[in-house]
Design a protein around this motif. Structure first.
Motif, PDB file in Angstrom:
ATOM      1  N   LEU A  47       0.812  -1.222   0.000  1.00  0.00           N
ATOM      2  CA  LEU A  47       0.000   0.000   0.000  1.00  0.00           C
ATOM      3  C   LEU A  47       0.845   1.272   0.000  1.00  0.00           C
ATOM      4  N   LYS A  48       2.078   1.195   0.500  1.00  0.00           N
ATOM      5  CA  LYS A  48       3.027   2.317   0.482  1.00  0.00           C
ATOM      6  C   LYS A  48       2.465   3.572   1.151  1.00  0.00           C
ATOM      7  N   ASP A  49       1.738   3.380   2.228  1.00  0.00           N
ATOM      8  CA  ASP A  49       1.113   4.507   2.915  1.00  0.00           C
ATOM      9  C   ASP A  49       2.065   5.071   3.969  1.00  0.00           C
ATOM     10  N   PRO A  50       2.444   6.335   3.865  1.00  0.00           N
ATOM     11  CA  PRO A  50       3.393   6.935   4.808  1.00  0.00           C
ATOM     12  C   PRO A  50       2.944   6.901   6.269  1.00  0.00           C
ATOM     13  N   ARG A  51       1.650   6.751   6.519  1.00  0.00           N
ATOM     14  CA  ARG A  51       1.190   6.681   7.914  1.00  0.00           C
ATOM     15  C   ARG A  51       1.765   5.460   8.643  1.00  0.00           C
ATOM     16  N   ALA A  52       2.255   4.476   7.907  1.00  0.00           N
ATOM     17  CA  ALA A  52       2.780   3.252   8.516  1.00  0.00           C
ATOM     18  C   ALA A  52       4.244   3.371   8.943  1.00  0.00           C
ATOM     19  N   ILE A  53       4.897   4.458   8.618  1.00  0.00           N
ATOM     20  CA  ILE A  53       6.340   4.576   8.864  1.00  0.00           C
ATOM     21  C   ILE A  53       6.696   4.362  10.334  1.00  0.00           C
ATOM     22  N   LYS A  54       6.021   5.037  11.225  1.00  0.00           N
ATOM     23  CA  LYS A  54       6.375   4.943  12.650  1.00  0.00           C
ATOM     24  C   LYS A  54       6.202   3.530  13.184  1.00  0.00           C
ATOM     25  N   ILE A  55       5.098   2.877  12.846  1.00  0.00           N
ATOM     26  CA  ILE A  55       4.876   1.524  13.379  1.00  0.00           C
ATOM     27  C   ILE A  55       5.847   0.532  12.744  1.00  0.00           C
ATOM     28  N   THR A  82       9.449   7.757   1.009  1.00  0.00           N
ATOM     29  CA  THR A  82       9.474   9.183   1.341  1.00  0.00           C
ATOM     30  C   THR A  82      10.751   9.518   2.119  1.00  0.00           C
ATOM     31  N   GLU A  83      11.003  10.797   2.292  1.00  0.00           N
ATOM     32  CA  GLU A  83      12.161  11.210   3.098  1.00  0.00           C
ATOM     33  C   GLU A  83      12.009  10.741   4.542  1.00  0.00           C
ATOM     34  N   GLU A  84      10.777  10.757   5.045  1.00  0.00           N
ATOM     35  CA  GLU A  84      10.534  10.283   6.418  1.00  0.00           C
ATOM     36  C   GLU A  84      10.852   8.782   6.535  1.00  0.00           C
ATOM     37  N   ALA A  85      10.498   8.023   5.516  1.00  0.00           N
ATOM     38  CA  ALA A  85      10.813   6.588   5.514  1.00  0.00           C
ATOM     39  C   ALA A  85      12.319   6.373   5.441  1.00  0.00           C
ATOM     40  N   LYS A  86      12.979   7.185   4.656  1.00  0.00           N
ATOM     41  CA  LYS A  86      14.435   7.096   4.532  1.00  0.00           C
ATOM     42  C   LYS A  86      15.100   7.422   5.871  1.00  0.00           C
ATOM     43  N   GLU A  87      14.583   8.420   6.562  1.00  0.00           N
ATOM     44  CA  GLU A  87      15.125   8.783   7.873  1.00  0.00           C
ATOM     45  C   GLU A  87      14.908   7.636   8.877  1.00  0.00           C
ATOM     46  N   ALA A  88      13.761   6.985   8.810  1.00  0.00           N
ATOM     47  CA  ALA A  88      13.511   5.828   9.681  1.00  0.00           C
ATOM     48  C   ALA A  88      14.542   4.729   9.398  1.00  0.00           C
ATOM     49  N   LEU A  89      14.846   4.502   8.128  1.00  0.00           N
ATOM     50  CA  LEU A  89      15.863   3.508   7.772  1.00  0.00           C
ATOM     51  C   LEU A  89      17.240   3.913   8.304  1.00  0.00           C
ATOM     52  N   ARG A  90      17.540   5.193   8.275  1.00  0.00           N
ATOM     53  CA  ARG A  90      18.828   5.659   8.825  1.00  0.00           C
ATOM     54  C   ARG A  90      18.924   5.345  10.323  1.00  0.00           C
ATOM     55  N   LYS A  91      17.835   5.560  11.034  1.00  0.00           N
ATOM     56  CA  LYS A  91      17.821   5.256  12.468  1.00  0.00           C
ATOM     57  C   LYS A  91      17.968   3.754  12.705  1.00  0.00           C
ATOM     58  N   ASN A 121      21.515   1.872   0.720  1.00  0.00           N
ATOM     59  CA  ASN A 121      22.519   1.822  -0.347  1.00  0.00           C
ATOM     60  C   ASN A 121      21.887   1.616  -1.716  1.00  0.00           C
ATOM     61  N   ARG A 122      20.731   0.979  -1.750  1.00  0.00           N
ATOM     62  CA  ARG A 122      20.057   0.694  -3.024  1.00  0.00           C
ATOM     63  C   ARG A 122      18.860   1.628  -3.259  1.00  0.00           C
ATOM     64  N   TRP A 123      18.763   2.671  -2.475  1.00  0.00           N
ATOM     65  CA  TRP A 123      17.619   3.593  -2.530  1.00  0.00           C
ATOM     66  C   TRP A 123      17.306   4.041  -3.955  1.00  0.00           C
ATOM     67  N   HIS A 124      18.304   4.482  -4.691  1.00  0.00           N
ATOM     68  CA  HIS A 124      18.062   5.006  -6.040  1.00  0.00           C
ATOM     69  C   HIS A 124      17.848   3.890  -7.062  1.00  0.00           C
ATOM     70  N   GLN A 125      18.515   2.757  -6.904  1.00  0.00           N
ATOM     71  CA  GLN A 125      18.303   1.644  -7.840  1.00  0.00           C
ATOM     72  C   GLN A 125      16.892   1.066  -7.706  1.00  0.00           C
ATOM     73  N   ARG A 135      10.352   0.868  -7.929  1.00  0.00           N
ATOM     74  CA  ARG A 135       9.426   0.101  -7.099  1.00  0.00           C
ATOM     75  C   ARG A 135       8.666   1.003  -6.136  1.00  0.00           C
ATOM     76  N   LYS A 136       9.233   2.141  -5.834  1.00  0.00           N
ATOM     77  CA  LYS A 136       8.619   3.039  -4.864  1.00  0.00           C
ATOM     78  C   LYS A 136       7.339   3.660  -5.400  1.00  0.00           C
ATOM     79  N   GLY A 137       7.189   3.693  -6.702  1.00  0.00           N
ATOM     80  CA  GLY A 137       5.969   4.238  -7.296  1.00  0.00           C
ATOM     81  C   GLY A 137       5.823   5.743  -7.084  1.00  0.00           C
ATOM     82  N   ARG A 138       6.924   6.398  -6.955  1.00  0.00           N
ATOM     83  CA  ARG A 138       6.893   7.860  -6.726  1.00  0.00           C
ATOM     84  C   ARG A 138       7.375   8.578  -7.947  1.00  0.00           C
TER      85      ARG A 138
END
Length: 144
Positions: A65-73, A106-115, A133-137, A141-144
């Protein structure tokens, strides 16, 4: 089956804490890409619950679903330990969470991955680093 109907099935399964009905509703959810606010909210709620055995499929639904509301959980769930998954020393649930975050894209998802990449758990940290490391490749798939 429409997400609205599946949402009702999920609500009934939660109210009765019926694992079989929950599994059926989640599997039905994979059959449609249709999204609804209620549906995603319920999946987020279910990912926090420990009375069922469906966490991996819930994460896969959230990835789809790729819904950003799921990032925190997803970030919280990455290192969560459920009794029924104690055998899994490869942390498959955590790995799936990193994929879901990467696909949200999203950038928020990327920041969660950094943490997560800073985790003391080397396997989980490695999963997050690989997605970063594969973010851009993996961008298509991100559909953005």
């Amino acid at each position: 089956m429409q997400k609205k109907k599946i949402t009702e099935l999920l609500k009934n399964a939660i109210a009765n804490k019926n694992i079989d009905d929950l599994e059926k509703a989640i599997m039905a959810g994979f059959q449609t890409k249709e999204n609804s606010d209620d549906y995603v909210g319920i999946l987020i709620e279910l990912l926090s619950a420990d009375w069922h055995l469906c966490h991996e499929n819930i994460v896969l639904q959230l990835q789809q679903l790729k819904d950003p509301r799921a990032i925190k959980i997803l970030q919280k769930t990455v290192e969560r330990k459920f009794k029924y998954l104690e055998y899994d020393d490869s942390f498959g649930l955590g790995r799936k969470c990193t994929w879901a975050l990467a696909d949200i894209g999203t950038e928020e998802a990327k920041e969660a991955l950094r943490k997560i990449a800073a985790s003391s758990n080397e396997k989980i940290s490695g999963y997050a680093k690989k997605r970063l490391n594969r973010w851009h490749q993996e961008y298509k798939r991100k559909g953005r």
